[in-house]
Design a protein around this motif. Structure first.
Motif, mmCIF file in Angstrom:
data_model
loop_
_atom_site.group_PDB
_atom_site.id
_atom_site.type_symbol
_atom_site.label_atom_id
_atom_site.label_comp_id
_atom_site.label_asym_id
_atom_site.label_seq_id
_atom_site.Cartn_x
_atom_site.Cartn_y
_atom_site.Cartn_z
ATOM 1 N N PHE A 136 0.859 -1.187 0.000
ATOM 2 C CA PHE A 136 0.000 0.000 0.000
ATOM 3 C C PHE A 136 0.891 1.231 0.000
ATOM 4 C CE2 PHE A 136 0.973 -1.043 4.365
ATOM 5 C CZ PHE A 136 1.215 0.187 4.974
ATOM 6 N N THR A 137 0.302 2.375 -0.193
ATOM 7 C CA THR A 137 1.023 3.629 -0.056
ATOM 8 C C THR A 137 0.284 4.505 0.940
ATOM 9 O OG1 THR A 137 1.982 5.518 -1.238
ATOM 10 C CG2 THR A 137 -0.170 4.744 -1.993
ATOM 11 N N ARG A 138 1.037 5.219 1.745
ATOM 12 C CA ARG A 138 0.414 6.062 2.769
ATOM 13 C C ARG A 138 -0.122 7.357 2.190
ATOM 14 N NH1 ARG A 138 5.114 3.890 5.332
ATOM 15 N NH2 ARG A 138 4.552 2.498 7.064
ATOM 16 N N ARG A 139 0.416 7.752 1.044
ATOM 17 C CA ARG A 139 -0.025 9.008 0.414
ATOM 18 C C ARG A 139 0.254 8.930 -1.079
ATOM 19 N NH1 ARG A 139 4.635 9.412 2.910
ATOM 20 N NH2 ARG A 139 3.609 9.826 4.875
ATOM 21 N N LEU A 140 -0.496 9.687 -1.846
ATOM 22 C CA LEU A 140 -0.233 9.815 -3.269
ATOM 23 C C LEU A 140 0.889 10.828 -3.474
ATOM 24 C CD1 LEU A 140 -3.878 9.979 -4.684
ATOM 25 C CD2 LEU A 140 -2.336 8.002 -4.654
ATOM 26 N N PRO A 141 1.588 10.763 -4.594
ATOM 27 C CA PRO A 141 2.573 11.805 -4.885
ATOM 28 C C PRO A 141 1.926 13.185 -4.810
ATOM 29 C CG PRO A 141 2.807 9.992 -6.427
ATOM 30 C CD PRO A 141 1.568 9.717 -5.638
ATOM 31 N N GLU A 142 2.671 14.158 -4.402
ATOM 32 C CA GLU A 142 2.132 15.495 -4.180
ATOM 33 C C GLU A 142 1.350 16.001 -5.399
ATOM 34 O OE1 GLU A 142 3.674 20.004 -3.021
ATOM 35 O OE2 GLU A 142 5.101 18.351 -3.258
ATOM 36 N N GLY A 143 0.127 16.418 -5.130
ATOM 37 C CA GLY A 143 -0.699 17.004 -6.178
ATOM 38 C C GLY A 143 -1.505 16.017 -6.990
ATOM 39 N N ARG A 144 -1.235 14.722 -6.867
ATOM 40 C CA ARG A 144 -1.944 13.736 -7.668
ATOM 41 C C ARG A 144 -3.297 13.421 -7.034
ATOM 42 N NH1 ARG A 144 1.821 11.201 -11.210
ATOM 43 N NH2 ARG A 144 3.011 12.973 -12.021
ATOM 44 N N ARG A 145 -4.289 13.166 -7.861
ATOM 45 C CA ARG A 145 -5.645 12.930 -7.376
ATOM 46 C C ARG A 145 -5.988 11.448 -7.271
ATOM 47 N NH1 ARG A 145 -8.384 17.646 -7.910
ATOM 48 N NH2 ARG A 145 -9.364 16.885 -6.014
ATOM 49 N N TYR A 146 -5.243 10.598 -7.979
ATOM 50 C CA TYR A 146 -5.474 9.146 -7.942
ATOM 51 C C TYR A 146 -4.199 8.455 -8.403
ATOM 52 C CZ TYR A 146 -6.005 9.629 -13.017
ATOM 53 O OH TYR A 146 -5.787 9.918 -14.350
ATOM 54 N N GLY A 147 -4.069 7.186 -8.065
ATOM 55 C CA GLY A 147 -2.957 6.370 -8.546
ATOM 56 C C GLY A 147 -3.467 5.335 -9.518
ATOM 57 N N VAL A 148 -2.559 4.735 -10.263
ATOM 58 C CA VAL A 148 -2.912 3.698 -11.241
ATOM 59 C C VAL A 148 -2.063 2.463 -10.970
ATOM 60 C CG1 VAL A 148 -3.067 3.088 -13.684
ATOM 61 C CG2 VAL A 148 -3.448 5.466 -12.970
ATOM 62 N N VAL A 149 -2.701 1.315 -10.841
ATOM 63 C CA VAL A 149 -1.966 0.070 -10.613
ATOM 64 C C VAL A 149 -1.331 -0.373 -11.924
ATOM 65 C CG1 VAL A 149 -2.093 -2.331 -9.884
ATOM 66 C CG2 VAL A 149 -3.539 -0.608 -8.768
ATOM 67 N N GLY A 150 -0.016 -0.410 -11.947
ATOM 68 C CA GLY A 150 0.718 -0.876 -13.115
ATOM 69 C C GLY A 150 1.730 -1.926 -12.717
ATOM 70 N N GLY A 151 1.962 -2.891 -13.583
ATOM 71 C CA GLY A 151 2.991 -3.893 -13.340
ATOM 72 C C GLY A 151 2.526 -5.199 -12.744
ATOM 73 N N THR A 152 1.229 -5.357 -12.530
ATOM 74 C CA THR A 152 0.742 -6.603 -11.905
ATOM 75 C C THR A 152 1.145 -7.823 -12.713
ATOM 76 O OG1 THR A 152 -1.157 -5.364 -11.055
ATOM 77 C CG2 THR A 152 -1.285 -7.767 -10.990
#
Length: 442
Positions: A45-61
């Motif tokens: 998991f991640t505790r926070r998104l990169p600064e300013g980002r509104r969502y993350g995308v799962v890549g590399g599964t």
């Protein structure tokens, strides 16, 4: 044959050494004191998104699944560990027959995620799970960063296609992974032939400035390219004088000229001038492709320009300023003993400075409003509420050591398009902000 279905490994004998030294020393100590076989649950998991980002995308599964399958300690690897005295002989003997035999659940590739989302859950004995930490994180952190940058660029580009062309700006193997992640995030093609071969991504490319400079005159270069590649080719028109080059390009290829590429200058201004010139010359169907250090902000600034496609390199393969997602791999539950029937006990690190975590084996679901738009990421450790039973996000990827959810790359690409469309519209705004939906713990 679809190369995407091959599950090709990286170009090394095995993935077993894509790990940190201390994973093996922990294993040795656990084997010695009898805790190695305790049933354990690790989560990414991640505790926070990169600064300013509104969502993350799962890549590399998909690459994670390949890496787990190829995590084998062959003779050469074992000899390296023995020569360096990394671990003792008992541990080497255990490693010689290592095969992951546990279960893996996770967000399917292309899905979006938020702070606290249990992106991947790895279950098995402590010994077999702890070894996978580094390789899993290296893949997910890199590929998810690229996929998120690609998604933002695809949102900014709208219906205009994006070409990934960053191979010369990163490590040669990272370039292939970046092409794959960019395709998941919304890019249409790549210049990297290795990515095309390995993953079936469409490849494109015509010529660089070197080809023009090779010839005594620009017209000679254009004539040679059209003669070899046909009138539908793309001619690079900014080596010398753009207006003169466009005139020569249409004169040589005719109105059937496929496209012109602009790689420098004020792209907004030049694109308008080139469009006007092409139309005046009768090449109304000739497309304009722009490149030159583009990112999502530059792409958005060209929304009103007569541009037909974008080529992106450096900013894409470096995550557009955020080359990692800061994902972590934490033990969240473990059994009280090696007895297979021993109950799981939640465990969590307690620390200051924002590095605390929540113990327990988690599920996740996305709550939606009456219009089907996401309004919260719900994460819990107890029973799943009935209202969220059909909204769960984790799917089983590995069962008893066997991959059960390998899929074509196109499926992840399609899934991301659908997942992004299900977010509030503000998710695609490039202005800085917090996660577009909150994470709720129950």
């Amino acid at each position: 044959m679809n190369p995407a279905d091959l599950g090709l490994p990286v170009d090394v004998p095995s993935t077993a050494l894509f790990t940190d030294h201390y994973e093996l020393t922990m294993l040795q100590a656990a084997l010695a004191n009898g805790t190695a076989d305790r049933r354990s649950v690790f989560e990414v998991f991640t505790r926070r998104l990169p600064e300013g980002r509104r969502y993350g995308v799962v890549g590399g599964t998909g690459r994670v699944l390949d890496a787990v399958e190829n995590f084998r300690f062959d003779t050469a690897v074992l000899e390296f560990l023995r020569e360096r005295a990394v671990v003792d002989m008992r541990t080497l003997d255990w490693l010689s027959s290592y095969r992951f035999s546990g279960d893996v659940w996770g967000y399917p590739e292309g899905e979006v995620y938020f702070p606290g989302s249990p992106i991947l859950r790895v279950e098995g004995s402590f010994a077999e799970c702890v070894l996978l930490e580094t390789v899993i994180l290296s893949i997910l952190n890199h590929d998810s960063a690229i996929a998120a940058a690609a998604s933002r660029m695809a949102s900014a580009a709208g219906d205009r296609p994006l070409i990934e062309m960053g191979a010369r700006r990163t490590h040669e193997l990272a370039a292939v992974a970046a092409s794959r992640a960019a395709y998941v995030g919304g890019f249409a093609s790549t210049s990297d032939l290795a990515a095309g071969f390995r993953y079936g991504i469409p490849t494109v490319g015509t010529s660089a400035h070197a080809f023009t400079l090779l010839h005594d005159a620009e017209r000679d270069a254009f004539t040679a390219q059209v003669a070899s590649l046909g009138r539908g080719t793309t001619l690079l028109v900014d080596t010398y004088d753009v207006a003169e080059a466009v005139r020569a390009a249409v004169d040589i290829a005719g109105p059937e000229l496929g496209a012109v590429r602009i790689d420098s200058g004020d792209l907004l201004l030049v694109a308008h001038r080139v469009r006007q010139q092409l139309d005046e010359l009768g090449a109304t169907g000739t497309r304009i492709v722009v490149t030159s250090d583009l990112d999502e902000y530059a792409i958005a600034s060209l929304a009103a320009a007569p541009v037909d496609a974008y080529g992106v390199g450096t900013q894409l393969v470096t995550g557009s300023g955020h080359p990692t997602c800061s994902m972590v791999y934490k033990l969240v539950a473990r059994a009280e003993s090696a007895d297979p029937k021993a109950p799981l006990v939640p465990v969590a690190k307690k620390a200051t400075g924002g590095k605390t975590s929540i113990g327990g084996r988690k599920w996740a679901a996305r709550r939606r409003d009456a219009d089907g738009v996401a309004e919260a990421e719900v994460v819990g450790t107890g029973p799943v509420p009935a209202a969220l039973a059909n909204r769960q996000l984790l799917v089983q990827l590995v069962k008893g050591g066997e991959v059960v959810a390998r899929e074509p790359l196109q499926a992840a690409r399609d899934r991301h398009r659908e997942a992004r469309a299900g977010l509030p519209i503000s998710a695609t705004q490039l202005s800085r902000g917090d996660a577009v939906i909150p994470t709720e713990y129950v």
